[in-house]
Design a protein around this motif. Structure first.
Motif, PDB file in Angstrom:
ATOM      1  N   ARG A   1       0.807  -1.220   0.000  1.00 54.65           N
ATOM      2  CA  ARG A   1       0.000   0.000   0.000  1.00 54.65           C
ATOM      3  C   ARG A   1       0.841   1.270   0.000  1.00 54.65           C
ATOM      4  NH1 ARG A   1      -5.904   0.473   1.936  1.00 54.65           N
ATOM      5  NH2 ARG A   1      -6.697  -1.296   0.754  1.00 54.65           N
ATOM      6  N   ARG A   2       1.989   1.222   0.707  1.00 55.21           N
ATOM      7  CA  ARG A   2       2.812   2.440   0.770  1.00 55.21           C
ATOM      8  C   ARG A   2       3.293   2.841  -0.625  1.00 55.21           C
ATOM      9  NH1 ARG A   2       8.929   1.035   2.560  1.00 55.21           N
ATOM     10  NH2 ARG A   2       8.926  -1.158   1.962  1.00 55.21           N
ATOM     11  N   ASP A   3       3.568   1.827  -1.485  1.00 51.34           N
ATOM     12  CA  ASP A   3       3.996   2.149  -2.852  1.00 51.34           C
ATOM     13  C   ASP A   3       2.829   2.703  -3.662  1.00 51.34           C
ATOM     14  OD1 ASP A   3       6.678   1.361  -2.520  1.00 51.34           O
ATOM     15  OD2 ASP A   3       6.104  -0.745  -2.733  1.00 51.34           O
TER      16      ASP A   3
ATOM     17  N   GLU B   1       0.083   9.657  -5.064  1.00 54.28           N
ATOM     18  CA  GLU B   1       0.396  11.024  -4.600  1.00 54.28           C
ATOM     19  C   GLU B   1       1.208  11.770  -5.671  1.00 54.28           C
ATOM     20  OE1 GLU B   1       3.097  12.676  -0.985  1.00 54.28           O
ATOM     21  OE2 GLU B   1       2.385  10.625  -0.818  1.00 54.28           O
ATOM     22  N   GLN B   2       2.128  11.024  -6.307  1.00 48.83           N
ATOM     23  CA  GLN B   2       2.970  11.649  -7.338  1.00 48.83           C
ATOM     24  C   GLN B   2       2.169  12.036  -8.586  1.00 48.83           C
ATOM     25  OE1 GLN B   2       5.907  12.882  -6.799  1.00 48.83           O
ATOM     26  NE2 GLN B   2       5.517  12.075  -4.762  1.00 48.83           N
TER      27      GLN B   2
ATOM     28  N   LEU C   1       9.459  -3.265  -9.582  1.00 51.87           N
ATOM     29  CA  LEU C   1       9.382  -1.912  -9.024  1.00 51.87           C
ATOM     30  C   LEU C   1      10.738  -1.203  -8.966  1.00 51.87           C
ATOM     31  CD1 LEU C   1       6.716  -0.773  -8.335  1.00 51.87           C
ATOM     32  CD2 LEU C   1       7.093  -1.349  -5.930  1.00 51.87           C
ATOM     33  N   GLY C   2      11.785  -1.964  -8.654  1.00 43.85           N
ATOM     34  CA  GLY C   2      13.125  -1.376  -8.565  1.00 43.85           C
ATOM     35  C   GLY C   2      13.561  -0.804  -9.904  1.00 43.85           C
ATOM     36  N   GLU C   3      13.309  -1.579 -10.951  1.00 46.95           N
ATOM     37  CA  GLU C   3      13.701  -1.141 -12.292  1.00 46.95           C
ATOM     38  C   GLU C   3      12.891   0.093 -12.716  1.00 46.95           C
ATOM     39  OE1 GLU C   3      14.235  -4.491 -14.971  1.00 46.95           O
ATOM     40  OE2 GLU C   3      13.728  -3.176 -16.662  1.00 46.95           O
ATOM     41  N   ILE C   4      11.619   0.103 -12.359  1.00 45.93           N
ATOM     42  CA  ILE C   4      10.779   1.261 -12.721  1.00 45.93           C
ATOM     43  C   ILE C   4      11.310   2.504 -11.997  1.00 45.93           C
ATOM     44  CG2 ILE C   4       8.458   2.268 -12.670  1.00 45.93           C
ATOM     45  CD1 ILE C   4       7.278  -0.530 -12.673  1.00 45.93           C
TER      46      ILE C   4
ATOM     47  N   GLU D   1      15.265   6.436  -1.233  1.00 49.33           N
ATOM     48  CA  GLU D   1      15.203   5.490  -0.111  1.00 49.33           C
ATOM     49  C   GLU D   1      14.505   4.189  -0.497  1.00 49.33           C
ATOM     50  OE1 GLU D   1      13.583   7.500   3.330  1.00 49.33           O
ATOM     51  OE2 GLU D   1      15.195   9.001   3.178  1.00 49.33           O
ATOM     52  N   ARG D   2      13.412   4.321  -1.216  1.00 49.24           N
ATOM     53  CA  ARG D   2      12.668   3.119  -1.623  1.00 49.24           C
ATOM     54  C   ARG D   2      13.497   2.290  -2.620  1.00 49.24           C
ATOM     55  NH1 ARG D   2      10.663  -0.991  -0.785  1.00 49.24           N
ATOM     56  NH2 ARG D   2       8.660  -1.743  -1.566  1.00 49.24           N
TER      57      ARG D   2
END
Ligand SMILES: Cc1ncc(C[n+]2csc(CCO)c2C)c(N)n1
Length: 229
Positions: A65-67, A73-74, A125-128, A179-180
Motif C-alpha cells: 500500500r505504501r507504494d 500522490e505523485q 518496481l526497482g527497475e521502474i 530510499e525506496r
C-alpha cells in the motif's frame, strides 16, 4: 555505499554536463531563447502525461500500500504542482499554456517516454524507480546548483522555476524515491541490479538530451510526426 549513492557517482559526468548545458545555464542567467522555451513546454507537457502513465503501471505492479500511496500522490503532484514551473516559462514568452499543449513529441522526448515505459512494462518496481529517479533527481540538483551559483532574487526572470526545484519539499520527494529504490536494491539479484543501473544511466543521458532537444528545437527529419491523439 547505497545503490543510489553508487549510481549518482557513476553518472556524475552526466549531472555535470546537465548543469553546464546552455539551456540550464540560460535559466540561471535569465536568458533563454523564446523558441527553446516554447519547444521545451510543448514536449514537456506531453512528457508529463507519459510520466503519469508510467506511475499508473507502477501502481499496477505494486503489492504494498505504501507504494500505491506514493505513486498516486505523485500523479497528483504532476497534475497540480509540476505545472507551476511551466507557467513561469509561458509567462516569460507571453504564451498561454493551452497554446503549447497537444503537440507530437520530438524524437528525443519520444525516446525518453518509450524508454520509461519499456522498463515499466518489463521490470519490477526497482527497475521502474531506477528509470524514473533521474527525472526528479537531476531537477533538484539543477535547482540547488542555480540557486547557489546565481543567487536569484524574486525579480529574476526564472525565480519561480529555480525556487520550485530548489525547494525542500521537492527534495523530500526525490529523497523518498532514493530510499525506496535503495531498499529494493538490497533484495535485487545481480541481473536486476544491472538492469536498474542501465535504466538509471539511460534516463540521465536522456535528461541531458532533452535539454539539447529543446535548445536546438529538434524535430523529426521531414517535418512533424503525426499526433497520437
Ligand atoms: C524532462 C523532464 N525531466 C524532469 C522533469 C521534472 N519532473 C517531472 S515529473 C517529476 C516528478 C514527479 O513525481 C519531476 C521532478 C520535467 N518536468 N521534465
Amino acid at each position: 555505499m547505497t545503490f543510489t549513492e553508487i549510481v549518482r557517482k557513476e553518472n556524475n559526468e552526466l549531472f555535470e554536463a546537465i548543469f553546464n548545458h546552455p539551456f540550464v545555464e540560460g535559466i540561471g542567467k535569465g536568458e533563454v531563447p523564446e523558441q527553446a522555451l516554447a519547444h521545451y513546454i510543448k514536449a514537456d507537457y506531453e512528457y508529463l502525461n507519459a510520466f503519469m502513465h508510467v506511475y499508473g503501471v507502477a501502481i499496477s505492479k505494486s503489492t504494498e500500500r505504501r507504494d500505491m500511496g506514493y505513486f498516486s500522490e505523485q500523479v497528483g503532484f504532476v497534475l497540480n504542482s509540476e505545472t507551476h514551473p511551466h507557467h513561469n516559462f509561458c509567462d516569460v514568452i507571453g504564451a498561454g499554456y493551452d497554446e503549447l499543449q497537444g503537440y507530437p513529441l520530438p524524437p528525443t522526448a519520444d525516446h525518453y517516454v518509450k524508454h520509461m515505459m519499456y522498463h515499466a512494462q518489463m521490470g519490477g518496481l526497482g527497475e521502474i524507480l531506477a528509470a524514473l529517479l533521474p527525472c526528479p533527481w537531476t531537477y533538484v540538483e539543477i535547482g540547488n546548483h542555480l540557486m547557489k551559483k546565481y543567487q536569484p532574487t524574486p525579480n529574476h526572470t526564472f525565480y519561480p522555476w529555480i525556487e520550485f526545484y530548489a525547494n525542500e519539499d521537492f527534495d523530500t520527494l526525490s529523497m523518498a524515491m532514493c530510499e525506496r529504490l535503495d531498499e529494493l536494491a538490497e533484495e535485487a539479484s545481480e541481473v536486476e541490479l544491472r538492469r536498474m543501473k542501465d535504466a538509471f544511466r539511460k534516463s540521465c543521458q536522456l535528461e541531458l538530451n532533452f535539454w539539447e532537444m529543446a535548445y536546438t528545437c529538434e524535430e523529426w527529419p521531414t517535418g512533424e510526426a503525426v499526433s497520437s491523439k
